[in-house]
Write an enzyme that holds these catalytic residues in place. Sequence first.
Site, PDB file in Angstrom:
ATOM      1  N   CYS A  89     -48.892  13.923  47.782  1.00  0.00           N
ATOM      2  CA  CYS A  89     -49.837  15.055  47.298  1.00  0.00           C
ATOM      3  C   CYS A  89     -51.169  15.043  48.224  1.00  0.00           C
ATOM      4  O   CYS A  89     -51.656  16.141  48.375  1.00  0.00           O
ATOM      5  CB  CYS A  89     -50.161  15.024  45.898  1.00  0.00           C
ATOM      6  SG  CYS A  89     -48.557  15.196  44.858  1.00  0.00           S
ATOM      7  N   HIS A 336     -50.072  24.064  42.686  1.00  0.00           N
ATOM      8  CA  HIS A 336     -50.237  22.733  43.562  1.00  0.00           C
ATOM      9  C   HIS A 336     -49.006  22.748  44.616  1.00  0.00           C
ATOM     10  O   HIS A 336     -48.015  22.123  44.444  1.00  0.00           O
ATOM     11  CB  HIS A 336     -50.014  21.532  42.454  1.00  0.00           C
ATOM     12  CG  HIS A 336     -50.058  20.149  43.296  1.00  0.00           C
ATOM     13  ND1 HIS A 336     -50.629  20.118  44.366  1.00  0.00           N
ATOM     14  CD2 HIS A 336     -49.622  18.919  42.913  1.00  0.00           C
ATOM     15  CE1 HIS A 336     -50.455  18.784  44.889  1.00  0.00           C
ATOM     16  NE2 HIS A 336     -49.805  18.259  43.779  1.00  0.00           N
ATOM     17  N   CYS A 366     -54.625  12.088  43.028  1.00  0.00           N
ATOM     18  CA  CYS A 366     -53.626  11.319  42.945  1.00  0.00           C
ATOM     19  C   CYS A 366     -52.391  11.707  43.838  1.00  0.00           C
ATOM     20  O   CYS A 366     -52.267  12.653  44.270  1.00  0.00           O
ATOM     21  CB  CYS A 366     -53.112  11.295  41.455  1.00  0.00           C
ATOM     22  SG  CYS A 366     -52.500  12.860  40.845  1.00  0.00           S
TER      23      CYS A 366
END
Length: 380
Positions: A89, A336, A366
């Site tokens: 990510c 996201h 994260c």
Amino acid sequence: MAEAFIVGAVRTPVGTRKGALADVHPADLGAHVLRELIHRTGVDPAAVDDVIMGCVGQLGPQAGDIARTAWLSAGLPQSVPGVTIDRQCGSSQQALHFAAQGVMSGTQDLVVAAGLEQMAMVPMSTNSLVVKELGVGTRGKGWEERYGGQEISQFRGAQLIAEKWNMTREQLEEFSLESHRRAVTAIDEGRFTDQIVPLEGLTQDEGPRRDTSLEKLASLKPLRDDWMITAGVASQISVGAGALLVASEDAVRRFDLTPLARVHTLAVVGDDPVFMLTGPIPATQAALKRAGLGIDDIDTFEINEAFAPVVLAWAQDTGADLARTNPNGGAIALGHPLGGTGAILATKMIHELHRTGGRYGLQSMCEGGGQANATILERL
């Protein structure tokens, strides 16, 4: 060491899985922000040293070095190379780090840091399907000997965090509701207008839900009966891209550029891969220590809302003010798009610092495998 300046920062609106951007090819998604970045900054695109792009699902339409494909799809000079990277990510936040490091080292003058993810075409589960088809695991014998015998997933990680930090489902849902409220306010006040490059008729982020409420969030079924984690406290599956241009002091003078921010401090850490999502805590601490700053010196934070427990645990352990964290909403409301989120958050943070007159912004997120980047930017 030389300084690295961000002289341009743009993003697409973030679309939902079935929204206006669902049919946009990833290369065209990336090309859209790259083309606009060059247009807005006014640099000679042939002078760009490299294009570094984050993307997690590097298969199907996102395979074959999407950074290079997107640059060429934008009609930009074929003499400029591109490389695609995967730090899960945090991929495009890492792209920003690599771009800044190239400039700081003195070996490059103009580097594009970008990211994208087309989750409508390449779902998050696609890699698992490929692995199943091949009949091999994603982790080798050594990893299994060290961490095997237990479930490893971001969903379980979020649940473990909620339990360890003594959170209640009500707390998670209150945080999620506030994310939607802030995002709606930001949209209504036009805070994102200057940073967004409209695409396919879409001019604003599709994710925020104006009609959500604590009652609606409480009605959602948890992923498991004994868990607190529901879809309502998790980030949305999305489509989006962002791009920033990082320049040396010489390039700023040569191309008459206006720096928006200085890359102040970079940090990246590893953390527990079972909890997986706790990395922003030590990453933030490492960045602040390296910068010689305290948590109260930071004017705005962008901490990716992969799940509500991630940000709440981070705030508990760092002492950060949640009022200054994700002030315009986060991924729970805005979405996201995995490899694109780092560049999108950096773009949001830079524009927010200019809107409010703040000096320092800190971004962290994260990442799969138990990792996290942290970036401190200084508004100029």
